[in-house]
Design an enzyme around this catalytic site. Structure first.
Site, PDB file in Angstrom:
ATOM      1  N   LYS A 154      34.187  41.894  42.594  1.00 26.14           N
ATOM      2  CA  LYS A 154      35.436  41.681  42.478  1.00 26.14           C
ATOM      3  C   LYS A 154      36.092  43.213  42.240  1.00 26.14           C
ATOM      4  O   LYS A 154      35.956  43.813  41.527  1.00 26.14           O
ATOM      5  CB  LYS A 154      35.757  40.655  41.380  1.00 26.14           C
ATOM      6  N   ASP A 205      45.641  43.508  38.291  1.00 24.55           N
ATOM      7  CA  ASP A 205      45.970  42.240  38.316  1.00 24.55           C
ATOM      8  C   ASP A 205      47.195  41.864  37.376  1.00 24.55           C
ATOM      9  O   ASP A 205      47.083  42.016  36.333  1.00 24.55           O
ATOM     10  CB  ASP A 205      44.711  41.293  37.740  1.00 24.55           C
ATOM     11  N   LYS A 243      51.289  37.676  34.607  1.00 28.21           N
ATOM     12  CA  LYS A 243      50.862  37.929  33.352  1.00 28.21           C
ATOM     13  C   LYS A 243      52.047  38.259  32.142  1.00 28.21           C
ATOM     14  O   LYS A 243      52.641  39.159  32.402  1.00 28.21           O
ATOM     15  CB  LYS A 243      49.664  38.592  33.271  1.00 28.21           C
ATOM     16  N   ASP A 295      40.145  45.130  36.430  1.00 24.42           N
ATOM     17  CA  ASP A 295      39.901  44.060  37.172  1.00 24.42           C
ATOM     18  C   ASP A 295      38.989  44.364  38.320  1.00 24.42           C
ATOM     19  O   ASP A 295      38.547  43.549  39.357  1.00 24.42           O
ATOM     20  CB  ASP A 295      40.988  43.214  37.493  1.00 24.42           C
ATOM     21  N   ASP A 353      47.330  33.832  39.628  1.00 29.18           N
ATOM     22  CA  ASP A 353      46.455  34.342  38.894  1.00 29.18           C
ATOM     23  C   ASP A 353      45.045  34.251  38.802  1.00 29.18           C
ATOM     24  O   ASP A 353      44.269  35.112  38.320  1.00 29.18           O
ATOM     25  CB  ASP A 353      47.053  34.478  37.295  1.00 29.18           C
ATOM     26  N   GLU A 405      42.901  34.982  41.094  1.00 27.22           N
ATOM     27  CA  GLU A 405      42.808  35.340  42.613  1.00 27.22           C
ATOM     28  C   GLU A 405      41.322  36.098  42.761  1.00 27.22           C
ATOM     29  O   GLU A 405      40.993  36.369  43.829  1.00 27.22           O
ATOM     30  CB  GLU A 405      43.873  36.639  42.655  1.00 27.22           C
ATOM     31  N   ARG A 437      38.592  34.581  42.249  1.00 26.95           N
ATOM     32  CA  ARG A 437      37.703  33.684  43.136  1.00 26.95           C
ATOM     33  C   ARG A 437      38.097  33.553  44.593  1.00 26.95           C
ATOM     34  O   ARG A 437      37.319  33.515  45.531  1.00 26.95           O
ATOM     35  CB  ARG A 437      37.909  32.123  42.371  1.00 26.95           C
TER      36      ARG A 437
END
Ligand code: BES
Ligand code: ZN
Ligand code: ZN
Length: 472
Positions: free
Chosen positions: A239, A244, A251, A262, A321, A323, A325
């Site tokens: 990833k 993020d 968030k 992230d 959020d 994201e 996956r």
């Protein structure tokens, strides 16, 4: 920047070293360095138990002046004990030009080197000089083992550097450029997908569409010498969310301020790829890094948008959020369709829920294949990057059914329960029949403080586990 300390190997202890580290443990008869009083007396004076992490400084005569000996505990000389011991002596030697280390008679000395070098890691932007010890001289040790430890530590430091780099510098384009540099330096093939090339990668495009820094998809390939038709092929997918914000499902600041981390999974993949040749890894390895910034803007995807993942499956995005996956699903579906791997492993700071469940000392491991799971778990124990097996519980699969698309990206009931399991079940939809493992490193990717081999900030957790798995 990373580890500025140089590592030197010498067959004897340098005479008149100003700072010398000497192991003490049950089997230490006499110190190779002359001490003012017998070791046993010193140990009882300091009430030393010989545990890893214990270090006692003893002044010794050096010509007309004073030198120092660091007596260090080695515990049972296991790899974790030596890693801790190495970290402790390197920290004690901070600011010094040189540290000579007498290695213990037992145990794998590469762990001692890993601990010493990783504890010497620093990351700073600006003029401040690092205070790490400049040189460490290891004497009387097996050189190949020392060098293995050094390669593993420097690869881990590369991952830390990538993660510690702020997101204003670390755009997806920058990350892809770092991958090109790694490829050139280490003899890997590289391909980067940008703009129009990303047509089929609907997850990566959707996550990246809110940012002025457009997304990238990166592939690095390692082929061992003498590779043939029967050489196994492992795909590693990381990833690579460079920042993020959560997107429109924004968030709060408290949860956002560490989110340059992230892309830690992607950084682990890049770092592992950089060290495969040095470890003479006997399998083919393809590294995939799905890079995007999950930003907030007028062009960001909305909760309720329907996107199309690589391969054609449609997804109702109920929470922007979730994201990671979305970008990883494209990478896994691409690998399954195009690369014919024997094993697929993804690694990601995927869910806050994994951190809640296991804290910062353990990564979460999910797998569809028992032998892959066992090998990864034991590589974790050996390397010190430990994982805990979690269940791919069928009961929760139906929570990903959507009314309007093939899948939703989060639990449709939005209960928040078992968030890490549900994220893993989502990814499983994209791996076809391939043996697959998913590593959620949301907890251990960062350390809140300098602690043993870890330094505050990025840890590079997962690099040494995957290297140890691939080199086995
Ligand atoms: N990057 C985060 C996960 C994360 C959280 C990593 C904390 C490290 C520390 C991920 O993209 C995310 O936000 N996941 C959501 C999923 C939820 C919306 C289903 C989460 O964990 O809250
Ligand atoms: Zn997120
Ligand atoms: Zn994320």
């Amino acid at each position: 920047m990373p580890i500025e300390t140089t590592l030197t190997v010498s067959d004897r202890l340098p005479e008149n070293a100003e700072l010398t580290a000497v192991p003490f443990g049950p089997d230490l008869a006499a110190s190779p360095v002359e001490l003012p009083v017998p070791v046993s007396a010193l140990l009882s004076h300091y009430e030393a138990k010989g545990e890893p992490g214990e270090v006692f400084e003893v002044p010794v005569v050096r010509g007309d002046g004073v030198g120092r000996v660091l007596l260090y505990g080695t515990g049972d000389c296991s790899a974790p004990a030596l890693r801790k011991a190495g970290a402790a002596i390197a920290r004690k030697a901070k600011g010094r030009p040189s540290l000579s280390v007498v290695v213990p008679a037992h145990g794998d000395v590469s762990a001692l080197v890993e601990g010493a070098l990783l504890a010497s890691y620093t990351f700073r932007i600006g003029q401040t000089r690092t205070s790490a010890v400049e040189e460490i001289v290891f004497s009387g040790a097996d050189e190949p083992a020392l060098r293995r430890g050094e390669v593993a530590a420097r690869a881990t430091a590369l991952a830390r550097d990538l993660v510690n780099t702020p997101a204003d510098v670390k755009t997806p384009e920058w990350l892809a450029e770092q991958a090109r540099i790694i490829a050139a330096d280490h003899g890997l093939a590289v391909r980067v997908w940008a703009d129009g090339d990303l047509g089929e990668f609907g997850g990566i495009r959707a996550v990246g569409q809110g940012s002025i820094h457009p997304p990238r998809f990166v592939q690095l390939q390692y082929t061992p010498e003498n590779a043939g038709d029967g050489t196994p092929h492992v795909v590693l997918a990381g990833k690579g969310i460079t920042f993020d914000t959560g997107g429109l499902s924004l968030k709060p600041n408290e949860g956002m301020k560490t989110m340059k981390t992230d892309m830690a999974g992607g950084a682990v993949v890049m770092a592992v790829m950089s060290a495969l040749a040095a470890f003479e890894v006997p399998v083919r390895v393809t590294g995939l890094i799905a890079c995007a910034e999950n930003a907030i803007s007028g062009s960001a995807q909305r909760p309720s948008d329907v996107i199309t993942q690589y391969g054609g499956r449609t997804v109702e995005v109920l929470n922007t959020d979730a994201e990671g996956r979305l970008v990883l699903a494209d990478a896994l579906a691409y690998a399954d369709a195009e690369l014919d791997p024997d094993v697929m492993i993804d690694i990601a700071t995927l869910t806050g829920a994994a951190k809640v469940a296991l804290g910062v000392s353990l990564g979460a491991l999910y797998a569809t294949d028992e032998s892959v799971a066992d090998s990864l778990l034991s590589a974790g124990e050996i390397s010190g990057d430990r994982f805990w097996r979690m269940p791919l519980l069928e009961d929760y699969r139906a929570d990903l059914d959507s009314d309007v698309a093939d899948l939703t990206n989060v639990d449709r009931k939005m209960s928040g329960a078992a968030g890490s399991v549900i994220a893993a079940l989502y990814l499983r939809e994209f791996v076809g029949e391939r043996p697959w493992a998913h590593l959620d490193i949301a907890g251990p990717a960062r350390s809140a403080a300098d602690d043993g081999q870890f330094t505050k900030g990025a840890t590079g957790f997962g690099v040494r586990m995957l290297l140890s798995y691939l080199a086995a």
